[in-house]
Write a protein that holds these residues in place. Structure first.
Motif, short mmCIF file in Angstrom:
data_model
loop_
_atom_site.label_atom_id
_atom_site.label_comp_id
_atom_site.label_asym_id
_atom_site.label_seq_id
_atom_site.Cartn_x
_atom_site.Cartn_y
_atom_site.Cartn_z
N UNK A 1 0.82 -1.20 0.00
CA UNK A 1 0.00 0.00 0.00
C UNK A 1 0.86 1.26 0.00
N UNK A 2 0.21 2.39 -0.24
CA UNK A 2 0.89 3.68 -0.18
C UNK A 2 1.46 3.93 1.21
N UNK A 3 0.66 3.62 2.24
CA UNK A 3 1.11 3.85 3.60
C UNK A 3 2.36 3.03 3.93
N UNK A 4 2.40 1.78 3.46
CA UNK A 4 3.58 0.95 3.69
C UNK A 4 4.79 1.53 2.96
N UNK A 5 4.57 2.10 1.77
CA UNK A 5 5.65 2.74 1.04
C UNK A 5 6.18 3.97 1.76
N UNK A 6 5.28 4.72 2.38
CA UNK A 6 5.72 5.90 3.12
C UNK A 6 6.60 5.50 4.30
N UNK A 7 6.28 4.39 4.94
CA UNK A 7 7.11 3.91 6.05
C UNK A 7 8.52 3.59 5.58
N UNK A 8 8.62 2.96 4.41
CA UNK A 8 9.95 2.67 3.85
C UNK A 8 10.66 3.98 3.50
N UNK A 9 9.94 4.93 2.92
CA UNK A 9 10.54 6.21 2.60
C UNK A 9 11.05 6.94 3.82
N UNK A 10 10.28 6.88 4.91
CA UNK A 10 10.71 7.53 6.15
C UNK A 10 12.02 6.93 6.66
N UNK A 11 12.14 5.60 6.51
CA UNK A 11 13.38 4.94 6.95
C UNK A 11 14.55 5.37 6.07
N UNK A 12 14.31 5.51 4.79
CA UNK A 12 15.39 5.88 3.88
C UNK A 12 15.92 7.28 4.16
N UNK A 13 15.01 8.23 4.37
CA UNK A 13 15.47 9.62 4.55
C UNK A 13 16.18 9.80 5.89
N UNK A 14 16.04 8.85 6.80
CA UNK A 14 16.74 8.95 8.08
C UNK A 14 18.17 8.41 8.00
N UNK A 15 18.52 7.82 6.87
CA UNK A 15 19.85 7.23 6.71
C UNK A 15 20.91 8.28 6.39
N UNK A 16 22.16 7.92 6.64
CA UNK A 16 23.27 8.72 6.14
C UNK A 16 23.30 8.61 4.62
N UNK A 17 23.75 9.65 3.97
CA UNK A 17 23.77 9.65 2.50
C UNK A 17 24.55 8.47 1.94
N UNK A 18 25.63 8.10 2.59
CA UNK A 18 26.48 7.03 2.09
C UNK A 18 25.77 5.68 2.12
N UNK A 19 24.73 5.55 2.93
CA UNK A 19 24.02 4.27 3.07
C UNK A 19 22.77 4.21 2.21
N UNK A 20 22.55 5.23 1.40
CA UNK A 20 21.34 5.26 0.57
C UNK A 20 21.53 4.52 -0.75
N UNK A 21 20.49 3.82 -1.24
CA UNK A 21 20.54 3.28 -2.59
C UNK A 21 20.41 4.42 -3.59
N UNK A 22 21.00 4.26 -4.77
CA UNK A 22 20.81 5.29 -5.79
C UNK A 22 19.76 4.88 -6.82
N UNK A 23 19.25 3.66 -6.69
CA UNK A 23 18.18 3.19 -7.55
C UNK A 23 17.21 2.37 -6.71
#
Length: 335
Positions: free
Chosen positions: A221-243
């Motif tokens: 769902x959209x809500x589940x995707x937002x939870x994943x997005x929230x986790x991603x933006x809390x990461x250090x830049x070096x730990x982020x996927x680029x795709x």
């Protein structure tokens, strides 16, 4: 006030009940003058035939049962609409059941449709319910699997090659030079999720230095995707996927909402994003979403056609139709 009965019509027209029945079911057997008198009585009395009773006597209705995983997902609502249109062309109607990913609710709908003596059941199963469907088919109700391949060949089926779709999505990200790929997976008891992940893994394995991370979402769902997005933006830049490749468009739109609302990551500059299904909302998202398109309407129509084949020739062997998905590139990867 009681409804007008077939006996009332017969009495009004001065004919036998069997004559009225023939006018309704076999009009060519009745003389034109008598047929006209009966039809006039039907019109004057406002008689409406009890089609449910007729269907029960015949042992079958003009209805087709359709059970989908989530009618809130535009993929399934579009599929249902296409199936309904195709059924209407043959003088039939689709009765919709939404399992909501609940196996018990799914079984309830199967039981209900069998009790209603539908012509057949089109179903996107929640899991392995082959034995229940085999029992249903053994008692005369035809079954067609929708958005799901028939592994045993016991039933006709219509599906999409999701492994190929996962490969297309991930290869597109790799071709853009992205090397740290993440797959946002919904519950992996769904074969669609597993197959899309398998395709992603295949594409990554072909490129030296590329990596694949699996991010588990609790739902599709959209809500589940937002939870994943929230986790991603809390990461250090070096730990982020680029795709980022999401198991469906709803997850991708949720990730996009989280990222764009917080203004911390830019799509696609910081992270290219691909969804799956190409629902109507994909093209009109804040950043138009690149997606893997499934031929949704064709899936729904083909399911009805496969059922018609089985009804016309009960001895016909089950047939499996597998469509290939296509990549639709938009701004979320090609900004």
């Amino acid at each position: 006030m009681r409804a007008t009965s077939i006996k009332d019509v017969a009495s009004h027209a001065g004919v036998a009940v069997g004559t009225v029945s023939n006018v309704l079911n076999y009009p060519d057997r009745v003389a034109a003058k008598t047929r006209g008198r009966v039809l006039n009585s039907i019109a004057e009395l406002g008689f409406v035939r009890n089609d449910v009773a007729r269907q029960l006597r015949a042992g079958q209705s003009r209805s087709i049962g359709l059970i989908v995983l989530d009618i809130g997902n535009p993929f399934f609502s579009s599929l249902a609409r296409a199936a309904e249109d195709a059924a209407a062309e043959g003088g039939n109607a689709v009765v919709l059941g939404n399992s909501g990913h609940d196996p018990q609710r799914e079984l309830h709908y199967i039981d209900l449709f069998e009790e209603q003596r539908v012509q057949g059941v089109l179903i996107s199963p929640t899991g392995d319910i082959g034995k229940r469907l085999a029992a249903l088919a053994g008692r005369g109700t035809k079954v067609v699997l929708v958005d799901s391949p028939a592994g045993t060949g016991e039933f006709s089926s219509v599906s999409v090659d999701d492994t190929s779709g996962g490969y297309l999505a991930t290869k597109h990200l790799l071709d853009l030079g992205r090397r740290h790929i993440a797959f946002v997976a919904g519950p992996q008891h769904f074969h669609q999720v597993r197959d899309r992940l398998a395709g992603a893994a295949q594409a990554v394995a072909e490129v030296a230095g590329a990596t694949l991370e699996v991010l588990q979402a609790g739902d599709l769902t959209v809500l589940a995707g937002r939870s994943v997005g929230d986790e991603l933006v809390s990461r250090d830049r070096a730990a982020l996927p680029d795709g980022l490749f999401c198991a469906n468009d709803l997850l991708a739109l949720g990730v996009m909402q989280s990222v764009t609302m917080l203004h911390t990551l830019r799509i696609p500059k910081d992270m290219a994003l691909v969804g799956y299904d190409d629902i109507d909302f994909a093209a009109s998202a804040v950043v138009a979403l690149t997606s893997i398109r499934q031929p949704t309407a064709l899936i729904g129509r083909t399911a009805v056609e496969l059922l018609a084949e089985q009804l016309e020739d009960p001895e016909a062997k089950p047939r499996s139709v597998v469509f290939r998905p296509e990549l639709v590139v938009r701004a979320s990867t090609a900004g």
